[in-house]
Design an enzyme around this catalytic site. Sequence first.
Site, PDB file in Angstrom:
ATOM      1  N   HIS A  72       0.835  -1.210   0.000  1.00 47.04           N
ATOM      2  CA  HIS A  72       0.000   0.000   0.000  1.00 47.04           C
ATOM      3  C   HIS A  72       0.865   1.253   0.000  1.00 47.04           C
ATOM      4  O   HIS A  72       1.215   1.786   1.061  1.00 47.04           O
ATOM      5  CB  HIS A  72      -0.939  -0.002   1.209  1.00 47.04           C
ATOM      6  CG  HIS A  72      -2.030   1.012   1.107  1.00 47.04           C
ATOM      7  ND1 HIS A  72      -3.294   0.799   1.592  1.00 47.04           N
ATOM      8  CD2 HIS A  72      -2.056   2.241   0.567  1.00 47.04           C
ATOM      9  CE1 HIS A  72      -4.043   1.858   1.365  1.00 47.04           C
ATOM     10  NE2 HIS A  72      -3.299   2.756   0.734  1.00 47.04           N
ATOM     11  N   HIS A  89       1.619   5.092  -2.096  1.00 46.35           N
ATOM     12  CA  HIS A  89       1.246   6.118  -3.075  1.00 46.35           C
ATOM     13  C   HIS A  89       2.524   6.787  -3.574  1.00 46.35           C
ATOM     14  O   HIS A  89       3.079   7.656  -2.895  1.00 46.35           O
ATOM     15  CB  HIS A  89       0.331   7.163  -2.431  1.00 46.35           C
ATOM     16  CG  HIS A  89      -0.944   6.593  -1.890  1.00 46.35           C
ATOM     17  ND1 HIS A  89      -2.104   6.517  -2.621  1.00 46.35           N
ATOM     18  CD2 HIS A  89      -1.241   6.052  -0.673  1.00 46.35           C
ATOM     19  CE1 HIS A  89      -3.070   5.980  -1.879  1.00 46.35           C
ATOM     20  NE2 HIS A  89      -2.573   5.677  -0.693  1.00 46.35           N
ATOM     21  N   ARG A 123       2.741   8.532  -6.340  1.00 47.80           N
ATOM     22  CA  ARG A 123       2.368   9.830  -6.970  1.00 47.80           C
ATOM     23  C   ARG A 123       3.016  10.033  -8.350  1.00 47.80           C
ATOM     24  O   ARG A 123       2.599   9.448  -9.294  1.00 47.80           O
ATOM     25  CB  ARG A 123       2.683  11.001  -6.029  1.00 47.80           C
ATOM     26  CG  ARG A 123       2.289  10.804  -4.562  1.00 47.80           C
ATOM     27  CD  ARG A 123       0.837  11.060  -4.281  1.00 47.80           C
ATOM     28  NE  ARG A 123       0.581  11.230  -2.845  1.00 47.80           N
ATOM     29  CZ  ARG A 123      -0.522  10.847  -2.223  1.00 47.80           C
ATOM     30  NH1 ARG A 123      -1.524  10.257  -2.883  1.00 47.80           N
ATOM     31  NH2 ARG A 123      -0.692  11.039  -0.931  1.00 47.80           N
ATOM     32  N   ASN A 161      -4.721   6.323  -7.231  1.00 43.18           N
ATOM     33  CA  ASN A 161      -5.374   7.648  -7.097  1.00 43.18           C
ATOM     34  C   ASN A 161      -4.411   8.773  -7.465  1.00 43.18           C
ATOM     35  O   ASN A 161      -4.060   9.620  -6.654  1.00 43.18           O
ATOM     36  CB  ASN A 161      -5.943   7.836  -5.680  1.00 43.18           C
ATOM     37  CG  ASN A 161      -4.881   7.774  -4.598  1.00 43.18           C
ATOM     38  OD1 ASN A 161      -3.882   7.090  -4.733  1.00 43.18           O
ATOM     39  ND2 ASN A 161      -5.105   8.497  -3.510  1.00 43.18           N
ATOM     40  N   LYS A 188      -8.085  -1.597  -7.440  1.00 40.14           N
ATOM     41  CA  LYS A 188      -8.311  -0.888  -6.176  1.00 40.14           C
ATOM     42  C   LYS A 188      -9.665  -0.212  -6.249  1.00 40.14           C
ATOM     43  O   LYS A 188      -9.972   0.470  -7.238  1.00 40.14           O
ATOM     44  CB  LYS A 188      -7.210   0.154  -5.962  1.00 40.14           C
ATOM     45  CG  LYS A 188      -7.408   1.066  -4.753  1.00 40.14           C
ATOM     46  CD  LYS A 188      -7.256   0.321  -3.435  1.00 40.14           C
ATOM     47  CE  LYS A 188      -7.575   1.182  -2.222  1.00 40.14           C
ATOM     48  NZ  LYS A 188      -6.515   2.113  -1.868  1.00 40.14           N
ATOM     49  N   HIS A 217      -5.904  -1.045   5.114  1.00 36.26           N
ATOM     50  CA  HIS A 217      -5.872  -0.282   6.365  1.00 36.26           C
ATOM     51  C   HIS A 217      -7.116  -0.416   7.260  1.00 36.26           C
ATOM     52  O   HIS A 217      -7.803   0.558   7.530  1.00 36.26           O
ATOM     53  CB  HIS A 217      -5.576   1.198   6.109  1.00 36.26           C
ATOM     54  CG  HIS A 217      -6.363   1.869   5.005  1.00 36.26           C
ATOM     55  ND1 HIS A 217      -7.717   1.701   4.811  1.00 36.26           N
ATOM     56  CD2 HIS A 217      -5.968   2.732   4.030  1.00 36.26           C
ATOM     57  CE1 HIS A 217      -8.105   2.423   3.780  1.00 36.26           C
ATOM     58  NE2 HIS A 217      -7.078   3.051   3.288  1.00 36.26           N
ATOM     59  N   ASP A 231       0.705   2.289   3.909  1.00 39.35           N
ATOM     60  CA  ASP A 231      -0.150   3.349   3.357  1.00 39.35           C
ATOM     61  C   ASP A 231       0.642   4.648   3.295  1.00 39.35           C
ATOM     62  O   ASP A 231       0.178   5.706   3.736  1.00 39.35           O
ATOM     63  CB  ASP A 231      -1.457   3.517   4.145  1.00 39.35           C
ATOM     64  CG  ASP A 231      -2.426   4.476   3.437  1.00 39.35           C
ATOM     65  OD1 ASP A 231      -2.164   4.869   2.279  1.00 39.35           O
ATOM     66  OD2 ASP A 231      -3.456   4.837   4.046  1.00 39.35           O
ATOM     67  N   PRO A 246      -5.347  14.293   4.000  1.00 35.69           N
ATOM     68  CA  PRO A 246      -5.094  13.134   4.853  1.00 35.69           C
ATOM     69  C   PRO A 246      -4.004  12.238   4.272  1.00 35.69           C
ATOM     70  O   PRO A 246      -3.935  12.050   3.059  1.00 35.69           O
ATOM     71  CB  PRO A 246      -6.443  12.404   4.851  1.00 35.69           C
ATOM     72  CG  PRO A 246      -7.078  12.781   3.547  1.00 35.69           C
ATOM     73  CD  PRO A 246      -6.546  14.138   3.170  1.00 35.69           C
ATOM     74  N   GLY A 247      -3.171  11.691   5.135  1.00 37.55           N
ATOM     75  CA  GLY A 247      -2.137  10.773   4.683  1.00 37.55           C
ATOM     76  C   GLY A 247      -0.856  10.978   5.465  1.00 37.55           C
ATOM     77  O   GLY A 247      -0.512  12.103   5.826  1.00 37.55           O
TER      78      GLY A 247
HETATM   79  C1  NCD Z   1      -4.373   8.397   0.826  1.00 33.05           C
HETATM   80  C2  NCD Z   1      -3.735   9.387  -0.142  1.00 33.05           C
HETATM   81  O1  NCD Z   1      -3.289  10.440   0.297  1.00 33.05           O
HETATM   82  O2  NCD Z   1      -3.628   9.087  -1.335  1.00 33.05           O
HETATM   83  N1  NCD Z   1      -4.694   9.085   2.019  1.00 33.05           N
HETATM   84  C3  NCD Z   1      -4.912   8.550   3.251  1.00 33.05           C
HETATM   85  O3  NCD Z   1      -5.363   9.292   4.128  1.00 33.05           O
HETATM   86  N2  NCD Z   1      -4.653   7.301   3.535  1.00 33.05           N
HETATM   87  C4  NCD Z   1      -5.583   7.766   0.211  1.00 33.05           C
HETATM   88  C5  NCD Z   1      -6.015   6.507   0.920  1.00 33.05           C
HETATM   89  O4  NCD Z   1      -5.244   5.568   1.098  1.00 33.05           O
HETATM   90  O5  NCD Z   1      -7.196   6.395   1.283  1.00 33.05           O
HETATM   91 ZN    ZN Z   2      -3.597   4.724   0.728  1.00 30.31          ZN
HETATM   92 ZN    ZN Z   3      -7.289   4.203   1.576  1.00 26.90          ZN
END
Ligand code: NCD
Ligand code: ZN
Ligand code: ZN
Length: 447
Positions: free
Chosen positions: A61, A63, A65, A95, A146, A237, A310, A329-330
């Site tokens: 998991h 990201h 980008r 995403n 996903k 998650h 994540d 968020p993240g």
């Molecule tokens: C993730 C993101 O920033 O791409 N953010 C998060 O809060 N975990 C998206 C996700 O995993 O839901």
């Molecule tokens: Zn994520």
């Molecule tokens: Zn997520």
Amino acid sequence: MPVDMVLHNAKIYIRGRIVEAGLAIDEGRIIRIAKETNLPPASTKLNLKGHVTLPGLIDSHVHLRNQQLAYKEDFFSGTAAAAAGGVTLTIDMPNNKPVTMDSISLRERMRLAERRAVVNVAFYSAFPQKLEEVPSIVKEGAMAFKLYMSEKIGGLDIDDDKLLLQAFNRVAKMGVPVAVHAEDRKILETKRREMEKTGRKDVEAYVKARPPEAEAQAIKRIVQLAKKSGVQVHFCHVSSAVGLNAFLTAKKDGLPVTCEVTPHHLLLSLEHLKRYRTLALTNPPLRTRKDVIALWSALKQGFIDALASDHAPHTVEEKEVESVWDAKPGIPGLETTLPLLLTQVSEGRLTIADLVRLTSEKPAEIFNLRNRGCLEEGNWADIVVVDINRKYKIDSSNFYSKAKYSPFDGWSVKGKPTKTFVNGQLVMDEGEIVAKPGTSQIVRWKG
Ligand code: NCD
Ligand code: ZN
Ligand code: ZN
Ligand code: ZN
């Protein structure tokens, strides 16, 4: 002919045991694990000085980008962070801008990653609008689909269970899993409106707007569809006791479901969120101590399949804003996951066997990553060497990730990844990235 490399004087984790041995690597693969005298001659010999040697982490998991979100992270910075954290394979989330949701967008991401990555990268795709395109996405090499139940990302109307079932049926035929972000969009929307009306802008209001019931509800919905379609579902998650219960019910019914938990949901709770505010904001949000206890208890009973970071990088400016509703968020996690988990091992809350199972063996199994996930002759030489006695403080200013912040900043940890090998190549040595960008592999689904 000498082989490419021999790693000697190591303590190697093999099938549940730590064995004093060495390891011979040729053309990226482990060709022999044996006592030193039984290893072939090698062009390069490296003394691991008795350090614990584990399969590299497979982080399912992440990201990464890049593209229009490269200001948050790109394939080099993200995979350098992975290498620094002992992660040898990341599975990249869809995403992005543009969203990964067809064979063209997927191929483009693979092309870009191939030039810049320093650890292996595999890819998720979101669902395409036209479900007929599902096979072409798998053919292109997506490891899994996903599905975000919290907002529409990709081509599917997530409020339409009939459509979701059609999608799952298609994917079931292809034999790839569906990974799900399980939070119910409608519940989130209602709760958020309620909270915004009160005028509150604090992190606790955000948590109230994303209640555990939203997670449980989404899991229950998806489980019904999994049952009907037979598709393999991986829940991302999982964060709450009620969400976990919904998952466990399905698991005990024998459905092909797996789940992952993040280090932040295992190690942080609402108290930390209040302290670190939006820096610790993530979806699903941090939960109560009771929820944390439930996650640990399930983990100890063997019900959790995987741990994943994540890793969700944003800029500090995007995080530190006045109103929680504007905050991204993240949490970045690639560089903290292994040190945090090794600390748990040193404190006796986790065994090395748990750690390897949850971060390497099971992820390889769930996502069909052949010849990876454990140190075995014939497998790719994806390896992390750790100094289990090294004590230090997490310092996010040293991250390779562009996201140089962490709720774990300043935490004392014990256990440090000191060398990371990817396909037999030394990529990270004592915190330095020593490989050229573009030397790793793009890992594609092979039916
Ligand atoms: C993730 C993101 O920033 O791409 N953010 C998060 O809060 N975990 C998206 C996700 O995993 O839901
Ligand atoms: Zn994520
Ligand atoms: Zn997520
Ligand atoms: Zn030796």
